[in-house]
Design a protein around this motif. Structure first.
Motif, short mmCIF file in Angstrom:
data_model
loop_
_atom_site.label_atom_id
_atom_site.label_comp_id
_atom_site.label_asym_id
_atom_site.label_seq_id
_atom_site.Cartn_x
_atom_site.Cartn_y
_atom_site.Cartn_z
N UNK A 31 0.83 -1.20 0.00
CA UNK A 31 0.00 0.00 0.00
C UNK A 31 0.87 1.25 0.00
N UNK A 32 1.96 1.23 0.80
CA UNK A 32 2.84 2.39 0.90
C UNK A 32 3.51 2.71 -0.42
N UNK A 33 3.87 1.64 -1.15
CA UNK A 33 4.63 1.86 -2.38
C UNK A 33 3.73 2.33 -3.52
N UNK A 34 2.42 2.28 -3.30
CA UNK A 34 1.49 2.69 -4.35
C UNK A 34 1.39 4.22 -4.40
N UNK A 75 1.58 6.66 8.87
CA UNK A 75 2.89 6.53 8.24
C UNK A 75 3.81 5.55 8.94
N UNK A 76 3.29 4.89 9.93
CA UNK A 76 4.13 3.88 10.56
C UNK A 76 3.24 2.79 11.15
N UNK A 77 3.44 1.58 10.66
CA UNK A 77 2.63 0.47 11.18
C UNK A 77 3.29 -0.05 12.45
N UNK A 78 3.00 0.61 13.58
CA UNK A 78 3.63 0.16 14.83
C UNK A 78 2.89 -1.06 15.40
N UNK A 79 3.46 -1.61 16.46
CA UNK A 79 2.93 -2.86 17.01
C UNK A 79 1.47 -2.72 17.42
N UNK A 80 1.15 -1.56 17.96
CA UNK A 80 -0.21 -1.34 18.44
C UNK A 80 -1.22 -1.32 17.29
#
Ligand code: HEM
Ligand code: NAG
Ligand code: NAG
Ligand code: NAG
Length: 559
Positions: free
Chosen positions: A269-272, A291-296
């Motif tokens: 998704x990010x690279x799209x 902008x950041x897929x963190x653990x939560x």
């Protein structure tokens, strides 16, 4: 010595105290509430078990509640005290009271909280699920996902849904050719799973594929759901440590697969480029503004996927089975539905012709002209609601409801269960046909060509031209916490019925099989429905579903 005296006088005092507390909780606290006679020691545990034993023990607890409701002479609500094993449940049986539970109010802007009512389902839906979340956390989730279920967006899913339905038709074709008895739930569950897979995570899970090609997400999910199947008095199984452990292990396995999927999707998704990010699946909407897929976020997104996958397939599959079944024993309704399909979609009932019609410019308006089909869906959901709601407010909140006769009751400290099975069969609203399948009751009086149901008294204050108050039909519940997927469920059901009902005849075998005379002709029973040997009924496996998996035969309909 003094200690001894204190000890010896303490025992009777303690006994007296416990005695008084039990007496209070069992016999005085809810004395104003309608209920079966409570026992000092058992509360209602023994009586409830007794009522369960009066019928097939596998039947859904809501069915048992319906029977208790009748025994109590149909009060607007009643209490079942299962403490300390479970809790006290207040079963809400009247639509006006149910509405006070589900609506937004000043004290509860998002309607009454769900408390820990869904705690047992955590392995299935996760700890951060939109279904159980509360307050601003819930609000943020609902806002995020709403656009994925807006009607104009759902229409864009038509081609994908039609593809999945085509596979379903092929599977039924095979059954029609073989003539064998099969459980209708299997193809229905696989179909709705495939559709929800697309809607939730843009993925073909191949639930309808040949054995071995199904995604392990599907098989693990099915296993996990089956661990929630209750079996009447054996429903205490549900609370066994072993069962809990098994659920936890399957849940872990499912989480690992979903995490993997979420992470891969996020990278893609990010690279799209931003104009290629047009998906409105639950997954894509979860990434919006991130902008950041963190653990939560990863954990929360997994929980939402689990929730949507679950809530989206099981309920809809139950709806389809009941609709097919009721139509199979209600010849006038089947005829009316086929007439409508001929009129709206044209006489060519092949799936290619239907597909062409629905994908044309006019597709949306054709769907909205299918009013009898919509009435069939509404009526199936009225008689056989797959779900309901449970809420909880703690002691000391001062949450009061007003009963239809003006009496005010405080409902603090109990599980509040809006019981759709009772509410939607209310004789005051649905008249003498309350237990019969009568889609006509949902056709507005002004529609030419249909006669309204004379058994329903017209009441003022109804929201449509049917004479039925809007709050008396609530399979998707109402208020802020109503079902986010109801339009999708309706759309799916309409398309499935449109594509199959002129092609096949459905014949129930076993429970719900119609009575035949010596010449093999079906015998008509009450309210223009065929008489059946033994009624089909729901069990509870998280949601309500037909006990036998809807054992059927399908035949190619004679044209
Ligand atoms: C015939 C089909 C369906 C029925 C009868 C049904 C019924 C319900 C009911 C009664 C609730 C309220 C639950 C509660 O208060 O605890 C609910 C909530 C919900 N349903 Fe459905 N549902 C159906 C289909 C779907 C579909 C297709 C989806 C997925 C797209 C879905 C997703 C949800 C979600 C996410 C919630 C929680 C909403 C919130 O709390 O904001 N349901 N549903
Ligand atoms: C449906 O799914 C089940 C497993 O959940 C699988 O065993 C079965 O083969 C599938 N049936 C069809 C007709 O796709
Ligand atoms: C449910 O109960 C029936 C008997 O009432 C029993 O034959 C069956 O094995 C039970 N099923 C499960 C899954 O416990
Ligand atoms: C609920 O009713 C009780 C007793 O009638 C009253 O004391 C309480 O203030 C009411 N609660 C609210 C929130 O109005």
């Amino acid at each position: 010595m003094l200690l001894w005296i204190a000890f010896l006088t303490g025992i009777p005092l303690l006994t007296l105290y416990l005695f008084d507390r039990t007496h209070y909780h069992r016999l005085r606290q809810y004395a104003r509430f309608p209920q079966l006679p409570p026992s000092w020691i058992w509360g209602h545990m023994k009586t409830l078990d007794g009522v369960m034993g009066e019928g097939d023990r596998r039947r859904h607890i809501d069915q048992v509640f319906l029977e208790i409701h009748t025994k109590l002479d149909k009060p607007p609500l009643f209490v079942v005290d299962l403490r300390p094993v479970l809790y006290s449940i207040c079963v809400i049986c009247n639509h006006e009271v149910a509405e006070q539970i589900s609506r937004a109010s000043k004290a509860f802007p998002y309607s009454l909280p769900k408390g820990d009512v869904l705690g047992n389902f955590e392995p299935l839906i996760g700890g951060q699920s939109i279904l159980s979340a509360q307050g601003s956390e819930w609000k943020a989730l609902r806002k995020r996902f709403n656009s994925g279920f807006a009607p104009q967006h759902l229409i864009s899913l038509l081609p994908g849904i039609l593809d999945r339905v085509q596979r379903f038709i092929d599977i039924l074709d095979d059954h029609a050719r073989s003539g064998e008895i099969f459980a209708l739930d299997e193809p229905c569950i696989n179909l709705t799973f495939d559709i929800i897979g697309t809607v939730t995570m843009d993925t073909n899970l191949h639930a309808q594929g040949n054995p071995g090609t199904q995604s392990p997400i599907v098989t693990t999910f099915r296993q996990l759901v089956s661990l929630y199947r209750t079996n009447g008095s054996a429903s205490w199984d549900q609370f066994k440590i072993v069962t809990k452990l098994q659920r936890w292990m399957l849940s872990r396995r499912l989480d690992a697969m979903l995490r993997n999927h979420v992470q891969k999707s996020y990278t893609a998704w990010k690279s799209r480029s931003s104009n290629a990010k047009n998906s409105r699946s639950v997954l894509a909407l979860s990434f919006e503004g991130v902008d950041n897929l963190d653990a939560n976020l990863l954990a929360s997104t997994c929980d939402q996927l689990k929730t949507f996958l679950f809530a989206g397939h099981d309920t809809t599959s139950s709806l389809l089975q009941w609709a097919f079944y009721e139509l199979s024993r209600t010849p006038h309704a089947l005829r009316a539905l086929r007439d409508e399909l001929n009129e709206v979609l044209g006489p060519d009932s092949s799936s290619t012709a239907i597909r062409e019609q629905l994908l044309s410019q006019r597709g949306e308006s054709l769907l909205s002209r299918m009013t009898y089909t919509a009435a069939v869906i509404k009526e199936a959901l009225r008689l056989h609601p797959p779900a309901g709601t449970g809420r909880f407010v703690s002691q000391g909140t001062g949450f009061n409801v007003t009963l239809p006769d003006g009496e005010v009751l405080c409902l603090d400290g109990m599980i509040l269960h809006n019981c759709e099975t009772i509410i939607q069969r209310d004789g005051k609203v649905y008249g003498v046909t309350k237990d019969a399948f009568v889609p006509e009751r949902w056709i507005e009086h002004t529609t030419p060509g249909f006669t309204s149901n004379p058994n329903v008294k017209t009441e003022s204050g109804s929201e449509s031209g049917t004479g039925i108050p809007a709050s008396a039909w609530r399979p998707f519940e109402r208020g802020p916490r109503n079902c986010i997927g109801q339009e999708l469920a309706n759309l799916e059901a309409k398309i499935v019925l449109a594509c199959t009902l002129r092609r096949f005849d459905f014949v129930k075998v076993g429970l719900g099989e119609v009575v035949r005379d010596s010449q093999g002709r079906a015998v008509m029973g009450e309210f223009r429905q065929y008489a059946v040997k033994e009624e089909l009924f729901n069990i509870m496996e998280v949601t309500g579903k037909p006990v036998d998996g809807t054992q059927m035969r399908v035949l190619f309909a004679k044209r």
